[in-house]
Design a protein around this motif. Structure first.
Motif, PDB file in Angstrom:
ATOM      1  N   ARG A  31      34.900  54.349  81.653  1.00 44.78           N
ATOM      2  CA  ARG A  31      36.066  55.148  81.250  1.00 44.78           C
ATOM      3  C   ARG A  31      37.199  55.174  82.265  1.00 44.78           C
ATOM      4  O   ARG A  31      38.309  55.585  81.935  1.00 44.78           O
ATOM      5  CB  ARG A  31      35.642  56.600  81.001  1.00 44.78           C
ATOM      6  CG  ARG A  31      34.588  56.781  79.960  1.00 44.78           C
ATOM      7  CD  ARG A  31      34.330  58.262  79.785  1.00 44.78           C
ATOM      8  NE  ARG A  31      33.069  58.528  79.134  1.00 44.78           N
ATOM      9  CZ  ARG A  31      32.536  59.728  79.042  1.00 44.78           C
ATOM     10  NH1 ARG A  31      33.150  60.781  79.547  1.00 44.78           N
ATOM     11  NH2 ARG A  31      31.374  59.884  78.442  1.00 44.78           N
ATOM     12  N   GLY A  32      36.900  54.826  83.501  1.00 44.66           N
ATOM     13  CA  GLY A  32      37.883  54.984  84.569  1.00 44.66           C
ATOM     14  C   GLY A  32      37.631  56.283  85.306  1.00 44.66           C
ATOM     15  O   GLY A  32      37.263  57.291  84.702  1.00 44.66           O
ATOM     16  N   TYR A  33      37.822  56.242  86.597  1.00 51.54           N
ATOM     17  CA  TYR A  33      37.497  57.380  87.468  1.00 51.54           C
ATOM     18  C   TYR A  33      38.209  58.662  87.038  1.00 51.54           C
ATOM     19  O   TYR A  33      37.604  59.731  86.971  1.00 51.54           O
ATOM     20  CB  TYR A  33      37.870  57.019  88.909  1.00 51.54           C
ATOM     21  CG  TYR A  33      37.640  58.122  89.900  1.00 51.54           C
ATOM     22  CD1 TYR A  33      36.370  58.367  90.401  1.00 51.54           C
ATOM     23  CD2 TYR A  33      38.690  58.921  90.339  1.00 51.54           C
ATOM     24  CE1 TYR A  33      36.147  59.389  91.321  1.00 51.54           C
ATOM     25  CE2 TYR A  33      38.480  59.937  91.254  1.00 51.54           C
ATOM     26  CZ  TYR A  33      37.211  60.161  91.742  1.00 51.54           C
ATOM     27  OH  TYR A  33      36.997  61.166  92.640  1.00 51.54           O
ATOM     28  N   ASP A  34      39.492  58.555  86.747  1.00 54.20           N
ATOM     29  CA  ASP A  34      40.290  59.744  86.435  1.00 54.20           C
ATOM     30  C   ASP A  34      39.947  60.364  85.083  1.00 54.20           C
ATOM     31  O   ASP A  34      40.343  61.495  84.798  1.00 54.20           O
ATOM     32  CB  ASP A  34      41.783  59.412  86.490  1.00 54.20           C
ATOM     33  CG  ASP A  34      42.230  59.077  87.899  1.00 54.20           C
ATOM     34  OD1 ASP A  34      41.704  59.698  88.853  1.00 54.20           O
ATOM     35  OD2 ASP A  34      43.087  58.183  88.061  1.00 54.20           O
ATOM     36  N   HIS A  35      39.209  59.648  84.244  1.00 56.94           N
ATOM     37  CA  HIS A  35      38.885  60.142  82.906  1.00 56.94           C
ATOM     38  C   HIS A  35      37.455  60.676  82.804  1.00 56.94           C
ATOM     39  O   HIS A  35      36.962  60.912  81.703  1.00 56.94           O
ATOM     40  CB  HIS A  35      39.099  59.031  81.876  1.00 56.94           C
ATOM     41  CG  HIS A  35      40.499  58.515  81.868  1.00 56.94           C
ATOM     42  ND1 HIS A  35      41.567  59.248  81.399  1.00 56.94           N
ATOM     43  CD2 HIS A  35      41.026  57.354  82.325  1.00 56.94           C
ATOM     44  CE1 HIS A  35      42.679  58.559  81.542  1.00 56.94           C
ATOM     45  NE2 HIS A  35      42.385  57.399  82.107  1.00 56.94           N
ATOM     46  N   LEU A 114      37.352  49.148  90.692  1.00 56.73           N
ATOM     47  CA  LEU A 114      37.408  50.605  90.504  1.00 56.73           C
ATOM     48  C   LEU A 114      38.011  51.277  91.739  1.00 56.73           C
ATOM     49  O   LEU A 114      38.926  52.105  91.636  1.00 56.73           O
ATOM     50  CB  LEU A 114      36.010  51.155  90.229  1.00 56.73           C
ATOM     51  CG  LEU A 114      35.872  52.683  90.160  1.00 56.73           C
ATOM     52  CD1 LEU A 114      36.567  53.226  88.921  1.00 56.73           C
ATOM     53  CD2 LEU A 114      34.399  53.084  90.182  1.00 56.73           C
ATOM     54  N   SER A 117      41.777  50.224  92.381  1.00 54.58           N
ATOM     55  CA  SER A 117      42.735  50.689  91.372  1.00 54.58           C
ATOM     56  C   SER A 117      42.844  52.210  91.292  1.00 54.58           C
ATOM     57  O   SER A 117      43.603  52.736  90.483  1.00 54.58           O
ATOM     58  CB  SER A 117      42.346  50.123  89.996  1.00 54.58           C
ATOM     59  OG  SER A 117      41.097  50.649  89.586  1.00 54.58           O
ATOM     60  N   THR A 118      42.082  52.912  92.124  1.00 59.04           N
ATOM     61  CA  THR A 118      42.079  54.381  92.087  1.00 59.04           C
ATOM     62  C   THR A 118      42.525  54.921  93.441  1.00 59.04           C
ATOM     63  O   THR A 118      41.777  54.846  94.418  1.00 59.04           O
ATOM     64  CB  THR A 118      40.665  54.911  91.746  1.00 59.04           C
ATOM     65  OG1 THR A 118      40.177  54.233  90.583  1.00 59.04           O
ATOM     66  CG2 THR A 118      40.689  56.404  91.512  1.00 59.04           C
TER      67      THR A 118
END
Length: 196
Positions: A31-35, A114, A117-118
């Protein structure tokens, strides 16, 4: 010296910690770290958010679940090296034994993407790198009986910890690690011109 056997309680705690870390990484990659929230991780690992925080200091720490013991392993590589082995050779062995298996992991590229990009994870990784450099530099200084912060010891620590980054993109990672440690051990020399 043998390690004392690990009790059932410690094994259970370690298994819970690993289950949380595995669930977190799976969700972050999907989902991506922020989600992903800590509550999402807790649900996926079938534990409470309180249990997550008993094992991890924060959300970023879920990504770097193995880092908690890195300082201890770095210090041990220097202080518990084999008799007659110099510090550079002990660090070479440590990198070969610990980093090469990580670099070969099938999820390594996804993990690197990951982190890169975060922004929160990049910043956390940089803080960890500085802490590990300080810890390793202090351990090296102790071995030579000099003050912490000694420039030669700090430089060796920094360069040794940069070896994986330098070797990451090479076709033969083992050969790259060996080459960089050869430079650290023997000094830099200009590369030879290719023969025709």
């Amino acid at each position: 010296m043998t390690e004392p056997p690990i009790g059932r309680r410690e094994r259970k705690k370690a298994a819970t910690r690993q289950a949380i870390a595995d669930a977190a990484l799976r969700l972050f990659l999907e989902r991506g770290y922020d989600h992903v929230s800590v509550r999402d991780v807790a649900e996926a690992a079938d534990v409470s958010p309180t249990t997550v925080f008993k094992h991890f200091t924060g959300k970023e720490a879920l990504v770097f679940d193995q880092e908690e013991s890195t300082d201890a392993r770095l210090t041990a590589a220097v202080r518990r090296r084999e008799s007659g082995q110099d510090v550079i050779e002990a660090l070479r062995r440590h990198v070969l034994d610990t980093w090469l298996p990580i670099a070969a992991h099938p999820q390594r590229e996804e993990f690197n993407h990951l982190v890169e990009s975060t922004p929160a994870l990049r910043a956390y990784a940089e803080r960890m790198w500085i802490r590990h450099t300080d810890t390793l530099g202090a351990a090296i200084a102790d071995e030579f009986g000099v003050e912490h912060g000694n420039l030669a010891c700090a430089a060796l620590a920094r360069f040794a910890l940069d070896v994986p980054l330098l070797a990451q993109g090479q076709k033969d990672r083992r050969a790259a690690v060996e080459e960089v440690f050869d430079i650290l051990a023997n000094g830099w020399r200009p590369p030879a011109e290719p023969t025709a």
